[in-house]
Design an enzyme around this catalytic site. Structure first.
Site, PDB file in Angstrom:
ATOM      1  N   GLU A 239       0.804  34.694  31.927  1.00  0.00           N
ATOM      2  CA  GLU A 239      -0.196  34.595  33.047  1.00  0.00           C
ATOM      3  C   GLU A 239      -1.018  35.898  33.622  1.00  0.00           C
ATOM      4  OE1 GLU A 239       3.315  35.484  35.559  1.00  0.00           O
ATOM      5  OE2 GLU A 239       2.880  33.996  33.751  1.00  0.00           O
ATOM      6  N   ASP A 240       0.123  36.907  33.686  1.00  0.00           N
ATOM      7  CA  ASP A 240      -0.476  37.982  34.377  1.00  0.00           C
ATOM      8  C   ASP A 240      -1.606  38.681  33.360  1.00  0.00           C
ATOM      9  OD1 ASP A 240       1.156  38.531  32.009  1.00  0.00           O
ATOM     10  OD2 ASP A 240       2.653  39.893  33.292  1.00  0.00           O
ATOM     11  N   PHE A 241      -1.440  38.637  32.008  1.00  0.00           N
ATOM     12  CA  PHE A 241      -2.314  39.136  31.219  1.00  0.00           C
ATOM     13  C   PHE A 241      -3.692  38.483  31.383  1.00  0.00           C
ATOM     14  CE2 PHE A 241      -5.000  38.716  27.260  1.00  0.00           C
ATOM     15  CZ  PHE A 241      -4.930  40.053  26.569  1.00  0.00           C
TER      16      PHE A 241
END
Length: 399
Positions: A239-241
């Site tokens: 999810e960070d990307f």
């Protein structure tokens, strides 16, 4: 003769391509050193801060399980030197031992605005997003800091991150690093995050390539709300990307904090650490498929062997001498980069560094091969299959 000429031109072309790639990797080495020295461990301008109206921050802490450093790590968040923030702790299982730690700290620091959320809310396959969703919905400040359980903060870290949040910036991230801890697994972890990982992370940040990790990321809530909040990213494991991609696609910038993210989870053995590295490799392969070829070819020993052949083929220099020069320079630049990020005396000996560095380099291809051979990801209590593009599906256990 004609066949020999064709072979010569083909091999010459391959050699030139290899040397160009070799030069580019050295460029990344020096770029990481330059950028690390330029941006990390800079002092905050306290005079300019006094004139600023600092925004409130909602700090979301997803927790799963407990280790011997969890209590002290979480306590550093209660001791932050920042005028307006709230702590939102998220635990999925009501029997999780982390709940006791959270309640003890809330009782110890009654002046801090802190809440505990138990149970989560399923909005996708990502268990971290599901765990954080109730806290996100309850958050009341304009900035959201997602911070993993193992992160330890300095008392001015939040201030440092907020000061980097300019009008055109949507996300401020910390470069992953680790605290000084005892034991060789901790040495190996510090060497990995201070050399191979830092080289890619810092050079990518300088080149404005999407590199933020989600272990410590400060974001604008209104920009998340425009795309459906964090629930919109529940279909991804990385999810960070996709947080970062969502912002850059809309023209906003990403900014690195001057302080690294000090990971301080207890690392019990090398195998546990290697599983973590393998899981990240699986995510990279799914999101950026060309890494299947580029990543193994950019490793020290593989690239050095290829470059040694290419240079010796073109200009008749002893390939063994080139290979030794390549490894020695790579080793020295890695040690220099680690020293820049540490910003103090290393807590282990140079012999420990040599052993850890060799293990990291020797096992890199083994772990990457494992990621290709076993593409399913086991994370927390679930197993997931990744599609190209990073979308995840939960694999149901066979009855």
């Amino acid at each position: 003769m004609e066949h020999q000429a064709v072979c010569y031109y083909i091999l010459t072309g391959i050699a030139i391509i290899i040397i160009c790639g070799w030069i580019f990797v050295w460029f990344m080495h020096f770029l990481a050193l330059f950028h690390g020295k330029r941006v990390l461990h800079r002092k905050i301008d306290t005079d300019s801060i006094k004139e600023m109206s600092l925004p409130g921050v909602s700090i979301i802490k997803p927790l799963v399980g407990i280790d011997q450093n969890l209590y002290s790590n979480m306590e550093t968040f209660f001791q932050l030197n920042y005028p307006k923030f709230e702590l939102l702790f998220c635990v999925q299982d009501e029997k999780d031992a982390a709940i006791i730690c959270v309640k003890n700290l809330i009782q110890k620091y009654p002046q801090i605005d802190a809440s505990l959320f138990i149970g989560g809310l399923k909005v996708g396959v990502n268990p971290k997003i599901n765990n954080m969703q109730p806290a996100y919905q309850a958050s009341k400040h304009e900035l959201i800091l997602i911070s993993d359980a193992g992160i330890r903060m300095q008392n001015d870290t939040l201030l440092d991150m907020v000061c980097a949040m300019k009008e055109d910036v949507a996300l401020v991230h910390q470069m992953p690093f680790v605290c000084d801890r005892k034991g060789f697994p901790a040495v190996l972890e510090k060497v990995y995050f201070g050399t191979a990982h830092a080289r890619i992370y810092l050079s990518a940040d300088f080149l404005k390539i999407n590199c933020p990790t989600g272990m410590s990321a400060l974001m604008r809530k209104n920009l998340l709300e425009q795309v459906g909040g964090i629930a919109a990213f529940g279909q991804y494991l990385a999810e960070d990307f996709f947080f970062a991609k969502s912002f850059t696609d809309r023209g906003y910038k990403l900014k690195i904090s001057t302080q690294p993210a000090w990971q301080n989870s207890y690392t019990s053995d090398i195998e546990t650490f290697q599983k973590r590295i393998t899981r990240w490799a699986k995510l990279r392969i799914a999101m950026i498929p060309h890494m299947i070829l580029l990543e193994p070819l950019s490793e020290c020993f593989v690239l050095g062997a290829m470059a040694s052949w290419a240079i010796s083929y073109l200009i008749q220099i002893d390939p063994f001498a080139i290979y030794l020069f390549h490894i020695l320079l790579w080793f020295l630049l890695d040690y220099t980069l680690l020293s820049i990020i540490q910003n103090s005396t290393l807590s282990f000996s140079k012999i420990d560094f040599v052993i850890a560095w060799l293990l990291r380099e020797l096992f890199a291809l083994v772990l990457f091969t494992r990621a290709l051979w076993e593409p399913d990801i086991r994370w927390r209590t679930g197993t997931y299959k990744l599609k190209w593009g990073g979308i995840a599906e939960e694999v149901k256990p066979k009855l």
